[in-house]
Design a protein around this motif. Sequence first.
Motif, PDB file in Angstrom:
ATOM      1  N   PHE A 189       0.833  -1.203   0.000  1.00 39.98           N
ATOM      2  CA  PHE A 189       0.000   0.000   0.000  1.00 39.98           C
ATOM      3  C   PHE A 189       0.871   1.258   0.000  1.00 39.98           C
ATOM      4  O   PHE A 189       0.586   2.223  -0.701  1.00 39.98           O
ATOM      5  CB  PHE A 189      -0.930   0.024   1.217  1.00 39.98           C
ATOM      6  CG  PHE A 189      -2.036  -0.994   1.170  1.00 39.98           C
ATOM      7  CD1 PHE A 189      -2.901  -1.063   0.082  1.00 39.98           C
ATOM      8  CD2 PHE A 189      -2.219  -1.874   2.223  1.00 39.98           C
ATOM      9  CE1 PHE A 189      -3.931  -1.996   0.047  1.00 39.98           C
ATOM     10  CE2 PHE A 189      -3.242  -2.804   2.197  1.00 39.98           C
ATOM     11  CZ  PHE A 189      -4.101  -2.869   1.111  1.00 39.98           C
ATOM     12  N   ARG A 190       1.950   1.217   0.768  1.00 42.96           N
ATOM     13  CA  ARG A 190       2.865   2.367   0.850  1.00 42.96           C
ATOM     14  C   ARG A 190       3.443   2.692  -0.527  1.00 42.96           C
ATOM     15  O   ARG A 190       3.492   3.848  -0.937  1.00 42.96           O
ATOM     16  CB  ARG A 190       3.982   2.072   1.847  1.00 42.96           C
ATOM     17  CG  ARG A 190       4.923   3.237   2.075  1.00 42.96           C
ATOM     18  CD  ARG A 190       5.965   2.864   3.158  1.00 42.96           C
ATOM     19  NE  ARG A 190       6.728   4.015   3.546  1.00 42.96           N
ATOM     20  CZ  ARG A 190       7.758   4.498   2.870  1.00 42.96           C
ATOM     21  NH1 ARG A 190       8.158   3.899   1.762  1.00 42.96           N
ATOM     22  NH2 ARG A 190       8.404   5.571   3.276  1.00 42.96           N
ATOM     23  N   LYS A 191       3.836   1.652  -1.244  1.00 44.71           N
ATOM     24  CA  LYS A 191       4.390   1.836  -2.591  1.00 44.71           C
ATOM     25  C   LYS A 191       3.355   2.485  -3.508  1.00 44.71           C
ATOM     26  O   LYS A 191       3.659   3.424  -4.244  1.00 44.71           O
ATOM     27  CB  LYS A 191       4.848   0.488  -3.150  1.00 44.71           C
ATOM     28  CG  LYS A 191       5.487   0.586  -4.521  1.00 44.71           C
ATOM     29  CD  LYS A 191       5.921  -0.777  -5.027  1.00 44.71           C
ATOM     30  CE  LYS A 191       6.537  -0.627  -6.408  1.00 44.71           C
ATOM     31  NZ  LYS A 191       6.136  -1.623  -7.333  1.00 44.71           N
ATOM     32  N   LEU A 192       2.128   1.990  -3.459  1.00 41.67           N
ATOM     33  CA  LEU A 192       1.047   2.532  -4.273  1.00 41.67           C
ATOM     34  C   LEU A 192       0.782   3.998  -3.920  1.00 41.67           C
ATOM     35  O   LEU A 192       0.653   4.848  -4.808  1.00 41.67           O
ATOM     36  CB  LEU A 192      -0.229   1.705  -4.077  1.00 41.67           C
ATOM     37  CG  LEU A 192      -1.483   2.197  -4.796  1.00 41.67           C
ATOM     38  CD1 LEU A 192      -1.316   2.134  -6.309  1.00 41.67           C
ATOM     39  CD2 LEU A 192      -2.693   1.397  -4.348  1.00 41.67           C
ATOM     40  N   LEU A 225       1.264   9.771  -4.984  1.00 35.74           N
ATOM     41  CA  LEU A 225       1.727  11.041  -4.432  1.00 35.74           C
ATOM     42  C   LEU A 225       2.698  11.732  -5.387  1.00 35.74           C
ATOM     43  O   LEU A 225       2.588  12.935  -5.644  1.00 35.74           O
ATOM     44  CB  LEU A 225       2.384  10.790  -3.076  1.00 35.74           C
ATOM     45  CG  LEU A 225       2.685  11.974  -2.184  1.00 35.74           C
ATOM     46  CD1 LEU A 225       1.448  12.814  -1.929  1.00 35.74           C
ATOM     47  CD2 LEU A 225       3.270  11.496  -0.869  1.00 35.74           C
ATOM     48  N   GLU A 226       3.619  10.961  -5.938  1.00 31.99           N
ATOM     49  CA  GLU A 226       4.589  11.515  -6.886  1.00 31.99           C
ATOM     50  C   GLU A 226       3.874  12.081  -8.120  1.00 31.99           C
ATOM     51  O   GLU A 226       4.165  13.188  -8.572  1.00 31.99           O
ATOM     52  CB  GLU A 226       5.586  10.433  -7.303  1.00 31.99           C
ATOM     53  CG  GLU A 226       6.678  10.929  -8.225  1.00 31.99           C
ATOM     54  CD  GLU A 226       7.656   9.832  -8.629  1.00 31.99           C
ATOM     55  OE1 GLU A 226       8.322  10.021  -9.653  1.00 31.99           O
ATOM     56  OE2 GLU A 226       7.741   8.805  -7.933  1.00 31.99           O
ATOM     57  N   LYS A 227       2.908  11.330  -8.644  1.00 31.14           N
ATOM     58  CA  LYS A 227       2.168  11.787  -9.825  1.00 31.14           C
ATOM     59  C   LYS A 227       1.356  13.040  -9.506  1.00 31.14           C
ATOM     60  O   LYS A 227       1.343  14.004 -10.288  1.00 31.14           O
ATOM     61  CB  LYS A 227       1.257  10.687 -10.350  1.00 31.14           C
ATOM     62  CG  LYS A 227       0.534  11.116 -11.630  1.00 31.14           C
ATOM     63  CD  LYS A 227      -0.399  10.075 -12.135  1.00 31.14           C
ATOM     64  CE  LYS A 227      -1.124  10.444 -13.400  1.00 31.14           C
ATOM     65  NZ  LYS A 227      -1.446  11.815 -13.639  1.00 31.14           N
ATOM     66  N   LYS A 238      -5.688  18.874  -1.848  1.00 36.14           N
ATOM     67  CA  LYS A 238      -6.430  18.040  -0.882  1.00 36.14           C
ATOM     68  C   LYS A 238      -6.055  16.566  -1.051  1.00 36.14           C
ATOM     69  O   LYS A 238      -5.905  15.838  -0.070  1.00 36.14           O
ATOM     70  CB  LYS A 238      -7.938  18.221  -1.060  1.00 36.14           C
ATOM     71  CG  LYS A 238      -8.459  19.534  -0.545  1.00 36.14           C
ATOM     72  CD  LYS A 238      -9.961  19.654  -0.769  1.00 36.14           C
ATOM     73  CE  LYS A 238     -10.491  20.991  -0.320  1.00 36.14           C
ATOM     74  NZ  LYS A 238     -11.929  21.142  -0.589  1.00 36.14           N
ATOM     75  N   PHE A 239      -5.925  16.134  -2.303  1.00 36.38           N
ATOM     76  CA  PHE A 239      -5.559  14.750  -2.601  1.00 36.38           C
ATOM     77  C   PHE A 239      -4.169  14.441  -2.030  1.00 36.38           C
ATOM     78  O   PHE A 239      -3.975  13.402  -1.392  1.00 36.38           O
ATOM     79  CB  PHE A 239      -5.596  14.534  -4.117  1.00 36.38           C
ATOM     80  CG  PHE A 239      -5.318  13.131  -4.564  1.00 36.38           C
ATOM     81  CD1 PHE A 239      -6.018  12.053  -4.054  1.00 36.38           C
ATOM     82  CD2 PHE A 239      -4.355  12.881  -5.530  1.00 36.38           C
ATOM     83  CE1 PHE A 239      -5.773  10.748  -4.478  1.00 36.38           C
ATOM     84  CE2 PHE A 239      -4.096  11.582  -5.969  1.00 36.38           C
ATOM     85  CZ  PHE A 239      -4.802  10.518  -5.436  1.00 36.38           C
ATOM     86  N   LYS A 285      -2.684  15.950   0.448  1.00 40.92           N
ATOM     87  CA  LYS A 285      -2.810  15.927   1.914  1.00 40.92           C
ATOM     88  C   LYS A 285      -3.387  14.585   2.381  1.00 40.92           C
ATOM     89  O   LYS A 285      -2.899  13.993   3.351  1.00 40.92           O
ATOM     90  CB  LYS A 285      -3.708  17.086   2.370  1.00 40.92           C
ATOM     91  CG  LYS A 285      -3.802  17.236   3.860  1.00 40.92           C
ATOM     92  CD  LYS A 285      -4.646  18.443   4.242  1.00 40.92           C
ATOM     93  CE  LYS A 285      -4.740  18.549   5.747  1.00 40.92           C
ATOM     94  NZ  LYS A 285      -5.592  19.665   6.155  1.00 40.92           N
ATOM     95  N   SER A 286      -4.395  14.091   1.675  1.00 46.31           N
ATOM     96  CA  SER A 286      -5.007  12.799   2.015  1.00 46.31           C
ATOM     97  C   SER A 286      -4.013  11.654   1.842  1.00 46.31           C
ATOM     98  O   SER A 286      -3.964  10.736   2.672  1.00 46.31           O
ATOM     99  CB  SER A 286      -6.227  12.531   1.132  1.00 46.31           C
ATOM    100  OG  SER A 286      -7.236  13.459   1.397  1.00 46.31           O
ATOM    101  N   LEU A 287      -3.225  11.698   0.783  1.00 47.95           N
ATOM    102  CA  LEU A 287      -2.208  10.658   0.560  1.00 47.95           C
ATOM    103  C   LEU A 287      -1.138  10.708   1.647  1.00 47.95           C
ATOM    104  O   LEU A 287      -0.699   9.658   2.143  1.00 47.95           O
ATOM    105  CB  LEU A 287      -1.579  10.809  -0.826  1.00 47.95           C
ATOM    106  CG  LEU A 287      -2.482  10.443  -2.009  1.00 47.95           C
ATOM    107  CD1 LEU A 287      -1.842  10.871  -3.320  1.00 47.95           C
ATOM    108  CD2 LEU A 287      -2.799   8.957  -2.022  1.00 47.95           C
ATOM    109  N   ASN A 288      -0.721  11.908   2.043  1.00 45.79           N
ATOM    110  CA  ASN A 288       0.266  12.037   3.125  1.00 45.79           C
ATOM    111  C   ASN A 288      -0.284  11.483   4.439  1.00 45.79           C
ATOM    112  O   ASN A 288       0.428  10.819   5.189  1.00 45.79           O
ATOM    113  CB  ASN A 288       0.705  13.500   3.291  1.00 45.79           C
ATOM    114  CG  ASN A 288       1.723  13.913   2.253  1.00 45.79           C
ATOM    115  OD1 ASN A 288       2.589  13.131   1.865  1.00 45.79           O
ATOM    116  ND2 ASN A 288       1.617  15.134   1.777  1.00 45.79           N
ATOM    117  N   SER A 289      -1.563  11.743   4.696  1.00 43.18           N
ATOM    118  CA  SER A 289      -2.201  11.191   5.895  1.00 43.18           C
ATOM    119  C   SER A 289      -2.252   9.666   5.837  1.00 43.18           C
ATOM    120  O   SER A 289      -2.040   8.989   6.841  1.00 43.18           O
ATOM    121  CB  SER A 289      -3.625  11.747   6.050  1.00 43.18           C
ATOM    122  OG  SER A 289      -3.589  13.131   6.278  1.00 43.18           O
TER     123      SER A 289
END
Length: 131
Positions: free
Chosen positions: A17-20, A25-27, A78-79, A81-85
């Motif tokens: 999941f972290r990899k995904l 996040l990079e994209k 927002k996306f 921020k959600s991915l970082n969370s």
Amino acid sequence: MEKKGKKRYSMEERKEFRKLILEKLEKAKKDLLILKDSFSNSQDNGTDDTSPIFKAFEEGSETLSKEQKAQIMEHLQKFIKSLNSALIRVESQDYGICRITKELIPKGRLMAVPHTTLSIEGKRLVEKRNK
């Protein structure tokens, strides 16, 4: 398929999941950077010598385009921020647990929406409350 009674995802599953999440996040960060560059880049389209009516249409189009870009930028922020969370939850082992039902969110849902904090059932309950 998740085992009955399973309370958390394994370290190996969380790594997946972290990899995904990191890929998404990079994209998203690249997309945001491209959008910011295009938003701040106010190129002259060379309409100084064209009719005033054409210029008015073009300026209206630019305004709409800027508004759309601003909305997309806000959504991307927002996306991100959600991915970082989600990354924080992966590290703290809370990842994949529905914040409403406290049950494990199915892996397929997390692969599709890796930043979600709700199972489908949890989402339905929230939507039901908000009606």
